[in-house]
Scaffold this motif. Structure first.
Motif, PDB file in Angstrom:
ATOM      1  N   LEU A  45       0.819  -1.196   0.086  1.00 11.61           N
ATOM      2  CA  LEU A  45      -0.030   0.014  -0.111  1.00 11.61           C
ATOM      3  C   LEU A  45       0.897   1.227  -0.074  1.00 11.61           C
ATOM      4  CD1 LEU A  45      -2.687  -1.012   2.688  1.00 11.61           C
ATOM      5  CD2 LEU A  45      -2.957  -1.080   0.093  1.00 11.61           C
ATOM      6  N   GLU A  49      -2.228   5.936   1.204  1.00 12.36           N
ATOM      7  CA  GLU A  49      -3.351   4.994   1.507  1.00 12.36           C
ATOM      8  C   GLU A  49      -3.322   4.561   3.249  1.00 12.36           C
ATOM      9  OE1 GLU A  49      -5.619   1.101  -0.292  1.00 12.36           O
ATOM     10  OE2 GLU A  49      -4.204   2.450  -1.284  1.00 12.36           O
ATOM     11  N   SER A  52      -4.266   7.239   5.363  1.00 19.07           N
ATOM     12  CA  SER A  52      -5.726   7.425   5.510  1.00 19.07           C
ATOM     13  C   SER A  52      -6.293   6.266   6.366  1.00 19.07           C
ATOM     14  CB  SER A  52      -6.356   7.179   4.068  1.00 19.07           C
ATOM     15  OG  SER A  52      -7.760   7.357   4.135  1.00 19.07           O
ATOM     16  N   THR A  53      -5.829   5.236   6.313  1.00 20.08           N
ATOM     17  CA  THR A  53      -6.271   3.987   6.980  1.00 20.08           C
ATOM     18  C   THR A  53      -5.903   4.056   8.331  1.00 20.08           C
ATOM     19  OG1 THR A  53      -5.913   2.573   5.041  1.00 20.08           O
ATOM     20  CG2 THR A  53      -6.232   1.298   7.356  1.00 20.08           C
TER      21      THR A  53
END
Length: 364
Positions: A45, A49, A52-53
């Motif tokens: 990833l 990302e 954001s997770t």
């Protein structure tokens, strides 16, 4: 073109180590978050990302990605010690607070409060609270104690506790005592019942409608209670209660009575009545040690459940309530379980005496 993110490649040992840190229940939050970031990066990833997770900034993910690529896995799990804000309260100030708390009192009170101590030493009340909590100081509390001066204290404790923990075979052990001067109290105004959001309310003033005395005998094996109310608590009433106990008990087995040293228990009439019944054995509790008589525990239950908030307009109503409580209790009696041995009780008393003696010597 922007900076190329480093590729995170994990060996089997490194992945196992990071996953174990994530699963640890007592792992610091910062450590588990770092390990989870590296695992997500290793899955391919991008940092944006992953950020954001995880709910963090993209720069944070990039920082730990680069550190892992440059160094070993253990470097991610190493947390640098940060001392935090320097102390503002010195050891001398803490010692001053403790010394004043233990060895002085304010001019206008019997004990220090948090705010009065804070004003005295020039510190904030939150600092005083932390100091007192750290050293277990509670000036607002006071406990009472009573040590028995009975010269046969040890022998009597061993005798009575032995009855509780190992009663004689085919014998009945009864704890006998009287709860005297129970007041029949009525409130000056009607009691206001409980409502949603409002507790039951009653006036603090009362009207006294006389007193009664309850004689009770608790069977330690079954928890059943024999009780009777009298207007007075003289030797005549106590002897009458013993006769009632004799009528209620089965004939044959020995009877062991545990009772205190009240004068009405040792009159000539009572002694003569007991002499004529050699299967009755009396065990007197040590002076100033009513806590060893189990019926006192039942008296406390009676007061809490029936007497403390009860409203009685006559002694007849009061006695009816008490007898109804005894009848209800005897429908499903449960004995009290005595758990402390005589040695444990005596050791506890010994520790308290030594501690008290050391305190007095320190003050002197």
């Amino acid at each position: 073109m922007g900076r190329v993110a480093g590729v995170v490649v994990l060996s089997v040992e490194e992945r196992s180590f990071l996953e174990s840190q994530v699963r640890r229940h007592k792992a610091p939050r910062s450590l588990s978050d770092r390990c989870r970031m590296i695992l997500l990066c290793a899955d391919g990833l991008p940092s944006k990302e992953v950020a954001s997770t995880m709910g963090v900034h993209e720069h944070t993910v990039g920082k730990w990605r680069r550190r892992f690529v440059r160094g070993p896995c253990a470097g991610v799990c190493r947390t640098k010690y940060r001392p935090g804000r320097p102390r503002t309260v010195s050891d001398a100030q803490v010692a001053k607070v403790i010394e004043r708390t233990l060895h002085s009192t304010p001019k206008d009170a019997t004990h220090w409060s948090i705010r009065s101590m804070a004003k005295e030493v020039g510190l904030s009340h939150t600092t005083i609270r932390r100091i007192w909590n750290a050293f277990g100081l509670q000036p607002h509390r006071r406990e009472t104690f009573k040590l028995s001066t009975d010269p046969l204290f040890v022998d009597k404790v061993r005798d009575i506790v032995g009855l509780y923990m190992s009663p004689p075979n085919r014998a009945i052990v009864l704890c006998v005592d009287e709860k005297s001067q129970i007041q029949a109290l009525d409130r000056e105004q009607p009691v206001l019942p409980m409502m949603p959001g409002v507790a039951e309310r009653q006036t603090h003033t009362y009207i006294r409608h006389g007193t009664t005395s309850l004689f009770a005998a608790l069977d330690i094996a079954t928890g059943a209670v024999i009780g009777k109310c009298y207007k007075r608590h003289r030797s005549q009433e106590f002897l009458g209660f013993l006769k009632q106990i004799d009528e209620c008990l089965p004939k044959g087995p020995d009877v062991h009575l545990v009772m205190d040293n009240y004068a009405t228990h040792k009159t000539k009439e009572v002694k003569a009545w007991l002499v004529r019944r050699p299967h009755w054995h009396v065990h007197f509790t040590p002076t100033s040690a009513s806590w060893i008589n189990q019926v006192e525990r039942w008296f406390a239950e009676l007061s809490r459940k029936k007497l403390k908030r009860g409203v009685h307009r006559s002694t007849r109503e009061l006695e009816a309530d008490i007898l109804a409580f005894i009848e209800t209790h005897n429908e499903n009696p449960k004995p009290y379980r005595w758990v402390k041995s005589a040695d444990e009780i005596l050791a506890s008393v010994k520790r308290f005496c030594h501690k008290t003696q050391q305190t007095l010597c320190t003050e002197l």
